[in-house]
Scaffold this motif. Structure first.
Motif, PDB file in Angstrom:
ATOM      1  N   ASP A 106     -34.081  83.486  20.043  1.00 11.94           N
ATOM      2  CA  ASP A 106     -32.579  82.308  19.725  1.00 11.94           C
ATOM      3  C   ASP A 106     -32.006  82.634  18.896  1.00 11.94           C
ATOM      4  OD1 ASP A 106     -32.075  79.719  18.624  1.00 11.94           O
ATOM      5  OD2 ASP A 106     -33.847  79.201  18.373  1.00 11.94           O
ATOM      6  N   GLY A 107     -30.515  81.660  19.117  1.00 12.45           N
ATOM      7  CA  GLY A 107     -29.682  83.370  17.727  1.00 12.45           C
ATOM      8  C   GLY A 107     -28.015  81.821  17.366  1.00 12.45           C
ATOM      9  N   VAL A 108     -27.963  82.361  16.973  1.00 13.71           N
ATOM     10  CA  VAL A 108     -26.728  81.829  15.930  1.00 13.71           C
ATOM     11  C   VAL A 108     -25.232  82.652  16.316  1.00 13.71           C
ATOM     12  CG1 VAL A 108     -27.840  80.820  14.371  1.00 13.71           C
ATOM     13  CG2 VAL A 108     -26.729  82.462  13.908  1.00 13.71           C
ATOM     14  N   LEU A 109     -23.757  82.108  16.562  1.00 15.45           N
ATOM     15  CA  LEU A 109     -22.770  83.356  15.736  1.00 15.45           C
ATOM     16  C   LEU A 109     -21.975  82.746  14.748  1.00 15.45           C
ATOM     17  CD1 LEU A 109     -20.255  83.870  17.295  1.00 15.45           C
ATOM     18  CD2 LEU A 109     -19.425  81.846  17.887  1.00 15.45           C
ATOM     19  N   LEU A 110     -22.025  83.270  14.161  1.00 17.11           N
ATOM     20  CA  LEU A 110     -21.845  82.948  12.254  1.00 17.11           C
ATOM     21  C   LEU A 110     -20.070  83.838  12.217  1.00 17.11           C
ATOM     22  CD1 LEU A 110     -24.357  85.591  10.814  1.00 17.11           C
ATOM     23  CD2 LEU A 110     -24.612  83.205  11.282  1.00 17.11           C
ATOM     24  N   ASN A 111     -19.558  83.073  11.882  1.00 13.63           N
ATOM     25  CA  ASN A 111     -18.167  82.699  11.887  1.00 13.63           C
ATOM     26  C   ASN A 111     -18.050  82.006   9.758  1.00 13.63           C
ATOM     27  OD1 ASN A 111     -16.315  82.348  14.428  1.00 13.63           O
ATOM     28  ND2 ASN A 111     -17.548  80.889  14.609  1.00 13.63           N
ATOM     29  N   SER A 112     -17.252  83.654   9.330  1.00 11.39           N
ATOM     30  CA  SER A 112     -17.123  83.112   8.073  1.00 11.39           C
ATOM     31  C   SER A 112     -15.951  83.185   7.570  1.00 11.39           C
ATOM     32  CB  SER A 112     -18.434  83.790   7.400  1.00 11.39           C
ATOM     33  OG  SER A 112     -17.831  85.279   7.768  1.00 11.39           O
ATOM     34  N   ALA A 113     -15.677  82.984   6.516  1.00  9.38           N
ATOM     35  CA  ALA A 113     -14.596  83.142   5.593  1.00  9.38           C
ATOM     36  C   ALA A 113     -14.692  83.344   4.213  1.00  9.38           C
ATOM     37  CB  ALA A 113     -13.184  81.853   6.382  1.00  9.38           C
ATOM     38  N   ARG A 114     -14.061  84.813   4.079  1.00 10.27           N
ATOM     39  CA  ARG A 114     -13.817  84.992   2.522  1.00 10.27           C
ATOM     40  C   ARG A 114     -12.633  84.556   1.648  1.00 10.27           C
ATOM     41  NH1 ARG A 114     -16.711  90.212   2.618  1.00 10.27           N
ATOM     42  NH2 ARG A 114     -18.488  90.382   4.015  1.00 10.27           N
ATOM     43  N   LEU A 115     -13.228  84.083   0.064  1.00  4.83           N
ATOM     44  CA  LEU A 115     -12.072  83.375  -0.573  1.00  4.83           C
ATOM     45  C   LEU A 115     -10.833  84.776  -0.809  1.00  4.83           C
ATOM     46  CD1 LEU A 115     -13.843  81.466  -3.160  1.00  4.83           C
ATOM     47  CD2 LEU A 115     -12.004  80.993  -1.149  1.00  4.83           C
ATOM     48  N   ALA A 116      -9.858  84.816  -0.493  1.00  3.24           N
ATOM     49  CA  ALA A 116      -8.870  85.549  -0.707  1.00  3.24           C
ATOM     50  C   ALA A 116      -7.957  85.771  -1.386  1.00  3.24           C
ATOM     51  CB  ALA A 116      -8.391  87.020   0.755  1.00  3.24           C
ATOM     52  N   PRO A 117      -7.326  86.459  -2.688  1.00  6.04           N
ATOM     53  CA  PRO A 117      -6.020  86.388  -3.593  1.00  6.04           C
ATOM     54  C   PRO A 117      -5.166  86.032  -3.022  1.00  6.04           C
ATOM     55  CG  PRO A 117      -6.849  88.552  -3.803  1.00  6.04           C
ATOM     56  CD  PRO A 117      -7.902  88.173  -3.031  1.00  6.04           C
ATOM     57  N   LEU A 118      -4.203  85.194  -2.838  1.00  9.31           N
ATOM     58  CA  LEU A 118      -2.291  85.142  -2.615  1.00  9.31           C
ATOM     59  C   LEU A 118      -1.808  85.774  -3.873  1.00  9.31           C
ATOM     60  CD1 LEU A 118      -2.400  82.694   0.058  1.00  9.31           C
ATOM     61  CD2 LEU A 118      -2.046  85.296   0.636  1.00  9.31           C
ATOM     62  N   PRO A 119      -0.456  85.808  -4.011  1.00 13.71           N
ATOM     63  CA  PRO A 119       0.459  85.754  -5.041  1.00 13.71           C
ATOM     64  C   PRO A 119       0.758  84.305  -5.583  1.00 13.71           C
ATOM     65  CG  PRO A 119       1.444  86.992  -3.295  1.00 13.71           C
ATOM     66  CD  PRO A 119      -0.178  86.423  -3.027  1.00 13.71           C
ATOM     67  N   GLY A 120       0.833  84.450  -6.487  1.00 14.39           N
ATOM     68  CA  GLY A 120       0.891  83.037  -7.554  1.00 14.39           C
ATOM     69  C   GLY A 120      -0.272  82.772  -7.718  1.00 14.39           C
ATOM     70  N   ASP A 121      -1.146  83.258  -7.691  1.00 15.77           N
ATOM     71  CA  ASP A 121      -2.421  82.823  -8.978  1.00 15.77           C
ATOM     72  C   ASP A 121      -3.420  81.601  -7.724  1.00 15.77           C
ATOM     73  OD1 ASP A 121      -4.863  83.343 -10.142  1.00 15.77           O
ATOM     74  OD2 ASP A 121      -3.443  81.656 -11.359  1.00 15.77           O
ATOM     75  N   VAL A 122      -2.798  81.990  -6.225  1.00 22.25           N
ATOM     76  CA  VAL A 122      -3.660  80.919  -4.724  1.00 22.25           C
ATOM     77  C   VAL A 122      -4.219  81.646  -4.741  1.00 22.25           C
ATOM     78  CG1 VAL A 122      -1.403  79.058  -5.817  1.00 22.25           C
ATOM     79  CG2 VAL A 122      -1.679  81.624  -3.474  1.00 22.25           C
ATOM     80  N   THR A 123      -5.045  80.690  -3.964  1.00 18.64           N
ATOM     81  CA  THR A 123      -6.296  81.808  -3.075  1.00 18.64           C
ATOM     82  C   THR A 123      -5.914  81.196  -1.575  1.00 18.64           C
ATOM     83  OG1 THR A 123      -7.580  81.570  -4.550  1.00 18.64           O
ATOM     84  CG2 THR A 123      -8.943  82.304  -2.632  1.00 18.64           C
ATOM     85  N   ARG A 124      -6.291  81.821  -0.510  1.00 19.15           N
ATOM     86  CA  ARG A 124      -6.410  81.608   0.992  1.00 19.15           C
ATOM     87  C   ARG A 124      -7.954  81.682   1.668  1.00 19.15           C
ATOM     88  NH1 ARG A 124      -6.178  85.359   4.734  1.00 19.15           N
ATOM     89  NH2 ARG A 124      -6.140  87.897   3.542  1.00 19.15           N
TER      90      ARG A 124
END
Length: 418
Positions: A375-393
């Motif tokens: 069996d198996g899976v495809l793992l796609n992940s996205a981590r929180l990362a800071p941007l200028p202006g105190d926002v997050t991508r």
């Protein structure tokens, strides 16, 4: 009542125990216990060999309401002892258990060490490999020995991969003439013939157990966290299994005390270290010399023992003992052969992490060809990362395939012991 008296580790019998023995009509015990005890001349005696006849003799005696049965056992008969069998056969309410000092406690006392932080494992009538893996994983272990699972056999298994261990062999504990407590290397223990061994202590003196007030006996309850951040490990150019992948890989591997795991293509050894933190013995295979150095450094920094092997799979795998589970990281042209070789040896599970879609069919084919359920899976992940202006991508990580194969569990045959 069946009076069960723990004896044989040096303490003289209490007045109460002596009175029970004087009044006995049937005394059951090992030959050495019967020879050392003051058994009444009129009492019947059953020398303990196979348990079945001894239990039948007890049951027959109990059919006479006036019978007084005494069972003599070593140390604490409720600690890997006969109490369990007697309770299953006659019920716990029928037992008057009077424990003596456990052989493990006496052995540690002889060398002046506490044992509330020790892991105790029985090899008596059990698979020796579990005791070996526990000795490799933990710095302070006590092994209750048995035929074919004594100091020589334990030493032979540890001499090759854990030669730094110290074995303390306690023989004939409590016997004023024969008792001996000896410190040896595994190789020295393997070269000897042994008799009347009570317990073997296995110590890794390079890994001292932290001092402080303890509230729970044993080594530890398991790691407080797992799937640690990559920053918890030394690694090269981000060549490390990411924590999202590691979390699922650990869930599929199921590392536990008594297991042996392989981490093949170990890189920084992050999976190996995490498995060791769960109490498993671990072998990490890495083809680069600097990678082997990082694995050892990471194991040291996390206070675990990982045996790092410098070499390429599948060639070096023939030198390793059979694992319970295997993790394979990375790819390469040899990946199907590595998976096939691992699947032939793994007792339970093989887990593979890879990035190349093209190699997925070959890996699945190797697992199914070995009789595993794949069996198996495809793992796609996205981590929180800071941007200028105190926002997050969201910063996307590279997708990773995690494939695994589980060996089918055979249903027990009718009449098999559970």
């Amino acid at each position: 009542m069946i009076t069960v008296i723990g004896t044989g580790t040096g303490a003289p019998p209490s007045t109460r125990d002596a009175e029970a023995l004087d009044a006995a009509t049937l005394v059951v015990g090992a030959r050495r216990h019967l020879a050392a005890a003051r058994v009444p001349a009129a009492a019947g005696q059953v020398a303990m060999g196979p348990l079945g006849p001894a239990l039948d003799a007890i049951e027959k005696a109990r059919a006479d309401g006036a019978a007084r049965v005494v069972v003599l056992a070593s140390g604490d008969p409720g600690f890997f002892g006969i109490v369990r069998v007697l309770a299953e056969r006659f019920g716990a309410d029928a037992l008057d258990v009077r424990p003596g000092a456990a052989s493990v406690a006496v052995a540690f006392a002889r060398i002046g060490l506490p044992w509330d932080d020790a892991v105790v494992v029985s090899a008596h009538g059990r698979d020796l490999r579990t005791a070996v893996n526990v000795c490799r994983a933990y710095p302070k272990t006590a092994v209750l020995t048995g035929p074919g699972a004594g100091p020589a056999e334990l030493g032979a298994e540890l001499a090759y991969r854990s030669a730094d261990r110290v074995l303390v062999v306690a023989s004939a504990l409590g016997d004023p003439e024969r008792e001996r407590v000896e410190r040896l290397t595994p190789a020295q223990a393997a070269e000897r013939e042994w008799d009347a061994v009570s317990v073997v202590l296995c110590l890794d003196e390079s890994r001292s157990v932290a001092a402080g007030q303890r509230t729970v006996a044993g080594r530890h309850l398991g790691p407080s966290r797992w799937a640690l951040d990559e920053s918890a490990f030394a690694h090269r150019d981000s060549m490390i299994t990411k924590f999202e992948v590691r979390a699922l890989a650990l869930a599929r591997l199921g590392p536990r005390t008594g297991d042996l795991l392989w981490d093949i293509g170990a890189g920084s050894g992050s999976v190996a270290v995490e498995c060791a933190r769960f109490g498993a013995a671990v072998v990490a295979v890495e083809k680069t010399a600097d990678g082997v150095g990082r694995i050892r450094a990471n194991a040291l920094s996390h206070g675990v023992d990982v045996h790092a092997v410098h070499g390429s799979a599948p060639t070096v795998l023939s030198q390793l003992p059979d694992p319970d589970a295997v993790f394979i990281g990375g790819g390469g042209a040899d990946l199907p052969a590595v998976v096939a070789a691992s699947a032939r040896r793994a007792r339970r599970t093989v887990v593979v992490a890879l990035a190349a879609l093209d190699r997925v069919p070959a890996v699945r084919g190797a697992l199914t060809a070995a009789g595993f359920t794949a069996d198996g899976v495809l793992l796609n992940s996205a981590r929180l990362a800071p941007l200028p202006g105190d926002v997050t991508r969201l910063a996307a990580a590279n997708p990773v395939f995690l494939l695994w194969g589980d060996r089918p569990v055979q249903a027990p045959t009718e009449g098999a012991v559970q």
